[in-house]
Design a protein around this motif. Structure first.
Motif, PDB file in Angstrom:
ATOM      1  N   CYS A  96       1.071  -1.203   0.092  1.00  0.00           N
ATOM      2  CA  CYS A  96       0.026   0.003  -0.127  1.00  0.00           C
ATOM      3  C   CYS A  96       0.565   1.220   0.343  1.00  0.00           C
ATOM      4  CB  CYS A  96      -1.057   0.231   0.986  1.00  0.00           C
ATOM      5  SG  CYS A  96      -1.900   1.751   1.023  1.00  0.00           S
ATOM      6  N   LYS A 154      -0.486   4.735   0.618  1.00  0.00           N
ATOM      7  CA  LYS A 154      -1.278   5.026   0.487  1.00  0.00           C
ATOM      8  C   LYS A 154      -0.690   6.041   2.335  1.00  0.00           C
ATOM      9  CE  LYS A 154      -5.140   5.807  -1.743  1.00  0.00           C
ATOM     10  NZ  LYS A 154      -4.426   5.458  -2.568  1.00  0.00           N
ATOM     11  N   PHE A 155       0.155   5.368   3.480  1.00  0.00           N
ATOM     12  CA  PHE A 155       0.064   5.638   3.918  1.00  0.00           C
ATOM     13  C   PHE A 155      -0.655   6.618   5.444  1.00  0.00           C
ATOM     14  CE2 PHE A 155       4.224   5.339   1.507  1.00  0.00           C
ATOM     15  CZ  PHE A 155       4.788   4.723   2.408  1.00  0.00           C
ATOM     16  N   CYS A 156      -1.470   5.982   5.653  1.00  0.00           N
ATOM     17  CA  CYS A 156      -2.418   6.232   6.326  1.00  0.00           C
ATOM     18  C   CYS A 156      -2.045   6.724   7.986  1.00  0.00           C
ATOM     19  CB  CYS A 156      -3.873   5.893   6.369  1.00  0.00           C
ATOM     20  SG  CYS A 156      -4.871   5.584   4.468  1.00  0.00           S
ATOM     21  N   PHE A 187      -2.097   5.691  10.599  1.00  0.00           N
ATOM     22  CA  PHE A 187      -2.253   5.580  11.509  1.00  0.00           C
ATOM     23  C   PHE A 187      -1.730   4.689  11.663  1.00  0.00           C
ATOM     24  CE2 PHE A 187      -6.020   5.319   9.969  1.00  0.00           C
ATOM     25  CZ  PHE A 187      -6.166   5.083   8.932  1.00  0.00           C
ATOM     26  N   CYS A 188      -1.492   3.773   9.965  1.00  0.00           N
ATOM     27  CA  CYS A 188      -1.815   2.271   9.767  1.00  0.00           C
ATOM     28  C   CYS A 188       0.024   2.016   9.514  1.00  0.00           C
ATOM     29  CB  CYS A 188      -1.925   2.740   8.270  1.00  0.00           C
ATOM     30  SG  CYS A 188      -2.466   0.309   7.619  1.00  0.00           S
ATOM     31  N   VAL A 199       1.252  -1.382   8.306  1.00  0.00           N
ATOM     32  CA  VAL A 199       0.596  -2.008   6.589  1.00  0.00           C
ATOM     33  C   VAL A 199       1.811  -1.341   5.454  1.00  0.00           C
ATOM     34  CG1 VAL A 199      -0.621  -2.204   4.490  1.00  0.00           C
ATOM     35  CG2 VAL A 199      -1.390  -2.865   7.043  1.00  0.00           C
ATOM     36  N   PRO A 200       1.630   0.116   5.260  1.00  0.00           N
ATOM     37  CA  PRO A 200       2.706   0.313   4.044  1.00  0.00           C
ATOM     38  C   PRO A 200       4.326   0.076   3.973  1.00  0.00           C
ATOM     39  CG  PRO A 200       1.227   2.411   4.645  1.00  0.00           C
ATOM     40  CD  PRO A 200       0.781   0.941   5.684  1.00  0.00           C
ATOM     41  N   GLN A 259      -4.929  -3.944   0.033  1.00  0.00           N
ATOM     42  CA  GLN A 259      -5.037  -3.138   0.823  1.00  0.00           C
ATOM     43  C   GLN A 259      -5.874  -2.358  -0.156  1.00  0.00           C
ATOM     44  OE1 GLN A 259      -4.776  -3.416   4.029  1.00  0.00           O
ATOM     45  NE2 GLN A 259      -3.520  -5.195   3.378  1.00  0.00           N
ATOM     46  N   HIS A 268     -10.426   2.293  -1.354  1.00  0.00           N
ATOM     47  CA  HIS A 268     -10.462   3.094  -0.429  1.00  0.00           C
ATOM     48  C   HIS A 268     -10.935   4.200  -0.895  1.00  0.00           C
ATOM     49  CE1 HIS A 268      -8.660   7.103   0.736  1.00  0.00           C
ATOM     50  NE2 HIS A 268      -7.107   6.234   1.482  1.00  0.00           N
ATOM     51  N   ARG A 325      -6.215  10.655   5.261  1.00  0.00           N
ATOM     52  CA  ARG A 325      -6.894   9.745   4.023  1.00  0.00           C
ATOM     53  C   ARG A 325      -6.976  10.810   2.976  1.00  0.00           C
ATOM     54  NH1 ARG A 325      -7.673   4.101   5.220  1.00  0.00           N
ATOM     55  NH2 ARG A 325     -10.144   5.137   4.383  1.00  0.00           N
TER      56      ARG A 325
HETATM   57 FE1  SF4 Z   1      -2.764   1.507   3.625  1.00  0.00          FE
HETATM   58 FE2  SF4 Z   1      -5.378   1.341   4.274  1.00  0.00          FE
HETATM   59 FE3  SF4 Z   1      -3.306   1.247   5.828  1.00  0.00          FE
HETATM   60 FE4  SF4 Z   1      -4.010   3.671   4.316  1.00  0.00          FE
HETATM   61  S1  SF4 Z   1      -5.041   1.898   5.740  1.00  0.00           S
HETATM   62  S2  SF4 Z   1      -2.149   3.101   4.465  1.00  0.00           S
HETATM   63  S3  SF4 Z   1      -4.850   2.892   2.775  1.00  0.00           S
HETATM   64  S4  SF4 Z   1      -3.390  -0.556   4.042  1.00  0.00           S
END
Ligand code: SF4
Ligand code: SAH
Length: 420
Positions: free
Chosen positions: A142, A144-146, A148-149, A151-152, A186, A220, A259
């Protein structure tokens, strides 16, 4: 996503002559696939490792490995300090597993946690048990680099499989009798294989076999294109169901979360979807207690839920993740306040879901039969095209068949049916 990844690992190992066993006593290799999205996942891993260790005392030859998003984070502790595991393998290095397991059999610990910009495992056939529903991963990572997240950081940069390999995999699934395919990523809407976008992909997959139901996760809001909405509206076997995480109903918090949309823009999107796809089912994710979230911000989230009237919502208390930008903002909302906010949101959503589900009582729904219900062997369960679970008395039907069911009762989570 982890179920899909575990099936992928199963596919890689099956290619090397391994078979799956559900009995730990029979296993030569025991692997835990970890998730890093929220903190409580780590606690569960301790419990599971404890079990593996008891078994390892009985069978010292057994190789124990940690896979997935927490690999990098746990490697020092479990592999290097506490010597609790033999191998640690991150989400982009599963191809190296057979070699690492071989090394571990000869006593050498192994680690592989590098992320890749290109790995999609598109040539690997996941090891799936027979059933009605299958996950098909179409993109990884991913961008997007939200804030809080994690995942990236744990899954790396976004990359897509080619449309042709996805279509081929779905063709195989249809031939094996699967009827319900969920395309996974994602952020599936930013799927791009160089030629095709996600709207092209869902249309192509739906065209493989019209008796398949096609769903996808997660969208998203920023990338929810009109082309995709149009594909859902105009293609019978693409389910009228969209999971569209909003995270918060406060513009201030949405900006802090990075977001990239405002509440107003989100509501306009919901309006466009609902007018193009009447009866569409919408679900969402909400985070309660993001750093700096005030009572006023929370109230706005409650108002948004009331305005949208989601079919369902998954609500999480904010969990600070190292390396993310929100980590720097501290964890300012107390556990007590977070829980109270989550409880309020869950209560509100249950009331809304119950109200929506009540409206189905008296209607006839076409459902895809999945199998025996959890509670009773006399009852079967299936799902509507809008992803509602229906429990009904069992007759002659088999999993994978489509049947009409008359809805006679409903609560916030389930519809109950009678055979027509
Ligand atoms: Fe990516 Fe979803 Fe995490 Fe945002 S919440 S960084 S879109 S995986
Ligand atoms: N890619 C998807 C979400 C994947 S993570 C999307 O952007 O919509 C699934 C959900 O976990 C998120 O929607 C979010 O609500 C929740 N989540 C992610 N990080 C979290 C964190 N640090 N604390 C609490 N919930 C979190």
């Amino acid at each position: 996503m982890n179920v899909a990844d575990s099936e992928l690992v199963g596919g890689i190992l099956a290619g090397e002559g391994y078979a799956f066993t559900s009995e730990l006593e029979d296993a030569d290799v025991a692997l835990i696939n970890t998730c890093a999205i929220r903190d409580n996942a780590e606690q569960r891993i301790h419990g599971r490792l404890g079990l593996f260790h008891a078994q390892k005392r009985r069978n010292p030859e057994m190789v124990v490995g940690i896979l997935g998003c927490m690999a990098e984070r746990l490697r020092e502790r479990f592999l290097e300090k506490e010597h609790l595991v033999d191998i640690v393998v991150g989400p982009d290095e599963y191809r190296r597993l057979p070699a690492l397991i071989d090394q571990a059999f000869s006593g050498e610990k192994g680690i592989a946690v590098r992320l890749s910009r290109v790995e999609t495992y598109e040539d690997i056939e996941p090891l799936r048990t027979e059933g009605v529903a299958a996950w098909v991963s179409v993109m990884r990572g991913c961008d997007k680099f939200c804030t809080f997240c994690v995942v990236p950081f744990t899954r790396g940069r976004e990359r897509s499989r080619s449309l042709g390999t996805v279509v081929e995999e779905v063709r195989t699934l249809a031939a094996r009798g699967f009827r319900d395919v969920t395309l996974l990523g994602q952020n599936v809407n930013s799927y791009r294989d160089g030629t095709y976008d996600f709207a092209d992909l869902v249309r192509a997959v739906a065209g493989v076999d019209r008796s398949l139901r096609i769903r996808f996760m997660t969208s998203h809001p920023q990338d929810m294109s009109d082309r995709l909405i149009d594909a859902i509206a105009s293609t019978e076997n693409i389910c009228n169901y969209i999971h569209l995480p909003v995270q918060s109903g406060s513009d201030r918090i949405l900006a802090l979360m990075n977001r990239t949309y405002t509440v107003e823009e989100y509501l306009q999107l919901v309006g466009r979807i609902r007018s193009a796809v009447p009866g569409v089912s919408l679900t969402t994710d909400i985070i309660s207690g993001f750093p700096g979230e005030t009572d006023e911000d929370h109230r706005r989230t409650v108002e948004l839920i009331e305005a949208v009237r989601y079919d369902g919502a998954f609500t999480f208390t904010y969990s600070p993740r190292e390396r993310t930008r929100a980590w720097e903002m501290g964890d300012t909302v107390s556990g007590e306040v977070k829980s109270a906010r989550v409880t309020e949101i869950i209560g509100l959503q249950q009331e809304i879901s119950r109200g929506i589900n009540q409206r189905f009582v008296g209607t006839i729904e076409q459902i895809l039969v999945e199998g025996p219900s959890k509670k009773s062997a006399q009852e079967f369960t299936g799902r509507t095209g809008t992803n509602r679970t229906v429990v009904f008395p069992r007759a002659q039907e088999q999993p994978g068949e489509y049947i009409p069911v008359r809805i006679v009762r409903a609560n916030s989570a389930t519809l109950f049916g009678a055979r027509t």
